[in-house]
Motif scaffolding. Structure first.
Motif, short mmCIF file in Angstrom:
data_model
loop_
_atom_site.label_atom_id
_atom_site.label_comp_id
_atom_site.label_asym_id
_atom_site.label_seq_id
_atom_site.Cartn_x
_atom_site.Cartn_y
_atom_site.Cartn_z
N UNK A 1 0.83 -1.20 0.00
CA UNK A 1 0.00 0.00 0.00
C UNK A 1 0.87 1.26 0.00
N UNK A 2 1.94 1.25 0.78
CA UNK A 2 2.81 2.42 0.82
C UNK A 2 3.44 2.67 -0.55
N UNK A 3 3.93 1.67 -1.21
CA UNK A 3 4.58 1.83 -2.51
C UNK A 3 3.58 2.29 -3.57
N UNK A 4 2.34 1.81 -3.46
CA UNK A 4 1.31 2.26 -4.40
C UNK A 4 1.04 3.75 -4.22
N UNK A 5 1.07 4.19 -2.97
CA UNK A 5 0.87 5.61 -2.71
C UNK A 5 2.03 6.45 -3.26
N UNK A 6 3.25 5.88 -3.27
CA UNK A 6 4.43 6.60 -3.75
C UNK A 6 4.61 6.49 -5.26
N UNK A 7 3.62 5.87 -5.94
CA UNK A 7 3.66 5.71 -7.41
C UNK A 7 4.81 4.80 -7.88
N UNK A 8 5.14 3.81 -7.06
CA UNK A 8 6.12 2.80 -7.50
C UNK A 8 5.48 1.99 -8.63
N UNK A 9 6.23 1.67 -9.65
CA UNK A 9 5.66 1.02 -10.83
C UNK A 9 5.42 -0.48 -10.63
N UNK A 10 6.42 -1.20 -10.16
CA UNK A 10 6.31 -2.65 -10.05
C UNK A 10 6.78 -3.11 -8.67
N UNK A 11 6.17 -4.20 -8.22
CA UNK A 11 6.50 -4.78 -6.92
C UNK A 11 6.87 -6.25 -7.14
N UNK A 12 7.98 -6.65 -6.48
CA UNK A 12 8.46 -8.02 -6.61
C UNK A 12 8.78 -8.54 -5.22
N UNK A 13 8.21 -9.67 -4.85
CA UNK A 13 8.48 -10.20 -3.53
C UNK A 13 7.56 -11.34 -3.20
#
Length: 672
Positions: free
Chosen positions: A642-654
């Protein structure tokens, strides 16, 4: 060292002297035998001349008797014969035996003149009797060549053309004091009584012979003895000199074999030999130490190779002065020294080793020298010195340090070495047998949380060792250079996979492939990558190439050139583990990257989450301003997503979305 080489070196080092000595003895025995034979033949020639001369004189007298027996009276004939004693120096007395019997005139032969002697006389025509006083000097034996007649006696001397000397005790003659001075005393050689048969029935002539030797024969005899003596003495001196030379050469060769060419001290072979002997005695508790001078190559670069070798020579000399009588040191390779040290406990030995290091630094004042050491204790007198030295080398700390380090060998070190050796032996075959498997870890977009990309990760399914984690073999491959072949293999497999998806009409997703920093040192890397991908006709935008930030510290010019070429060819270039190094912002300034991947450490075990989120947010904002995509890896919680989505991060891997998947499972998730 192979057993064959070890045996060859041992034969060379312990090459015995006895083969050379035996060769010398055999050679000189042949020379001595030939010389002795020549001298004996010469002596027999002189003796034979004397006897033949006497025999000729006796036969002349016998012929005179045969011719004048019936012409002259016995008194006249005896008178004539008496004159021969004045003519022939070999004959001292002549008596005609016409039946009276020679035994009457020469009672000393009474014991020998028997029926056998009569038979010999009648058959041969003459008999010689040795003067009894020479019985102990000569022992002569004669035999009939036709084996028709044999007669032998120590005091019997049969002489005729049909008979020959079988043996003469020359040694007894030469060692007899009376015979050694015969020439000076009477100038005689041998006295005999000879009985000859004549043509007149029952008539015999008895001679008392005194075999004499003239000046010429005497001179020859002395020359022969002198020649024999000179040859014997010179031959002896030559043998002694040759044996001494062989021993000297053997020692010199052994010294060359066991001397180190750099330090002038002991080399590895010498250490192995001497240390092995001392350990096998079991009188003391020992440890084998491998001492390494760190940054020796750097020293040679700064001061030159000659100064570097001088440094090693000084170190060897200093250590030799410090060690005890039962301890050893040898230069074995590069800047490594092998030591055999006595000790009672580990702490005491550590102090001893540190004392050696400190003493070397004190002697080389003005030069900063650091050392590392591996120690392997000797547990039994049957321990193999080669294994002990190997284990000590395994224990040497691998990473150079600014301070001295000492590590003691343990079984886990050996297991790691065995494991690494097994991996290196199998890695090339594993590549050809496709034991390296491609796993794909999905990357999800923050908008809609859809699978939008993937990272290709390698896994090794070993037929014997089973599944091997990349964290175990990747560092080893980076060290030995095999990582270059593995990079090409992974890029080829990903391009082949993308090509198969295209042929099946499936929608492609970009897949990132790691490229090691060693690859970026190559000038033609961009062309090489393009060649691999183009073989499978895969659009370049679906292949993402990841480099680590550490590559930025190598050749910047080559790296920048390669990145620009790849971008011009349509490939996307990303930086992996962004933020793990110390020059991340500087690399963003220099490199025209498409994507940066935030290192997982930003999201693990964070004490101050507010401070961490601030840094991550600002980094994402900066990257966006530079026109780059952001990938966050190592995401494991919903809060992080959720935090990364708010910061406009493009892709998440994990692991929150997915762990790395086999290709078949990834296909089920991506296309179904």
């Amino acid at each position: 060292m192979s057993k064959k080489k070890d045996r060859r070196l041992k034969r060379l080092q312990r090459h015995p002297i006895w083969p050379a000595v035996v060769e010398i003895i055999i050679t000189e025995t042949i020379i001595f035998t030939l010389t002795t034979a020549i001298c004996i033949l010469a002596l027999f020639g002189i003796i034979n001349t004397v006897f033949m001369q006497n025999l000729k004189e006796c036969r002349t007298i016998v012929q005179t008797v045969n011719e004048n027996w019936y012409k002259e009276s016995r008194q006249q004939l005896q008178s004539r014969l008496t004159k021969y004693t004045e003519t022939y120096s070999d004959i001292t007395e002549i008596i005609i035996d016409d039946g009276i019997g020679a035994k009457k005139f020469f009672p000393e032969i009474a014991d020998f003149f028997n029926d056998e002697t009569e038979e010999v006389l009648n058959t041969v025509g003459m008999v010689h009797f040795l003067d009894p006083k020479y019985d102990k000097v000569f022992e002569t034996f004669f035999s009939d060549p036709d084996d028709e007649l044999q007669a032998s006696h120590p005091a019997k001397f049969l002489f005729n053309q049909k008979y020959f000397i079988k043996a003469i005790n020359i040694g007894a003659f030469l060692h007899n004091p009376d015979s050694l001075d015969w020439a000076q005393r009477e100038n005689n050689f041998l006295g005999t009584i000879s009985v000859f048969k004549t043509d007149i029935p029952n008539v015999r002539i008895c001679f008392r012979n005194l075999f004499t030797i003239n000046a010429i024969q005497y001179t020859l005899f002395i020359l022969v003895l002198l020649f024999f003596s000179i040859v014997f003495i010179l031959d002896g001196f030559y043998d002694i000199k040759k044996i001494i030379t062989v021993i000297h050469e053997r020692r010199r060769l052994n010294q060359l074999i066991t001397t180190d060419t750099i330090t002038g001290g002991n080399n590895k072979d010498c250490f192995m030999q001497r240390a092995g002997k001392r350990i096998s005695k079991g009188h003391s508790q020992y440890a084998v130490v491998q001492l390494r001078l760190e940054k020796y190559r750097n020293f040679c670069t700064a001061y030159g190779l000659k100064q570097g070798e001088n440094l090693l020579e000084d170190i060897n000399q200093i250590i030799s002065e410090i060690l005890g009588k039962k301890e050893l040191v040898a230069h074995i390779e590069k800047s490594d020294f092998a030591l055999l040290l006595e000790y009672y406990n580990q702490d005491e030995l550590d102090i001893h080793i540190k004392n050696i290091m400190n003493t070397i630094r004190e002697r080389r004042n003005g030069q900063h020298l650091t050392f590392s050491a591996g120690v392997c204790p000797v547990n039994s007198k049957s321990d193999d010195i080669a294994d002990l030295l190997t284990f000590a080398g395994v224990a040497v700390p691998r990473e150079a340090s600014i301070k001295d380090e000492i590590d003691w060998f343990n079984d886990s070190m050996k297991e790691n070495q065995v494991w690494e050796r097994r991996i290196e032996d199998d890695m090339e075959e594993a590549l050809y047998k496709h034991e390296f498997q491609v796993y794909l870890q999905p990357k999800y977009s923050t908008k809609g949380e859809k699978l939008s990309a993937a990272e290709a990760l390698v896994r090794w399914d070993h037929p014997v060792l089973g599944f091997i984690s990349p964290g175990k073999f990747i560092p080893l491959f980076e060290k030995n250079g095999f990582i270059l072949m593995l990079d090409d293999y992974m890029l080829t497999e990903v391009a082949r996979l993308q090509s198969n998806w295209l042929s099946q009409g499936k929608k492609l997703v970009p897949i990132s492939v790691n490229v090691s920093r060693a690859h970026f040192a190559e000038d033609n890397l961009a062309e090489h990558i393009c060649y691999i991908v183009d073989r499978f006709k895969v659009p370049h935008e679906y292949i993402e190439l990841e480099l680590t930030e550490s590559a930025f510290f190598d050749d910047k010019a080559t790296l920048l050139s390669t990145v620009r070429k790849l971008k011009d060819m349509g490939f996307k270039v990303s930086m992996d583990d962004f933020g793990a190094g110390y020059s991340s912002l500087n690399s963003l300034k220099e490199l025209p990257l498409d994507i940066i991947k935030l290192d997982a450490e930003f999201f693990r075990s964070v004490d101050d989450i507010t401070r961490s989120n601030l840094i991550v947010g600002e980094t994402i904002s900066l990257a966006k301003k530079l026109g780059m995509q952001i990938v966050a890896e190592g995401i494991e919680t919903r809060e992080q997503v959720d935090f990364l989505a708010q910061q406009n991060c493009d892709l998440i891997q994990g692991f929150y979305f997915s762990k790395p998947l086999p290709v078949s499972e990834f296909e089920d998730r991506a296309f179904n």
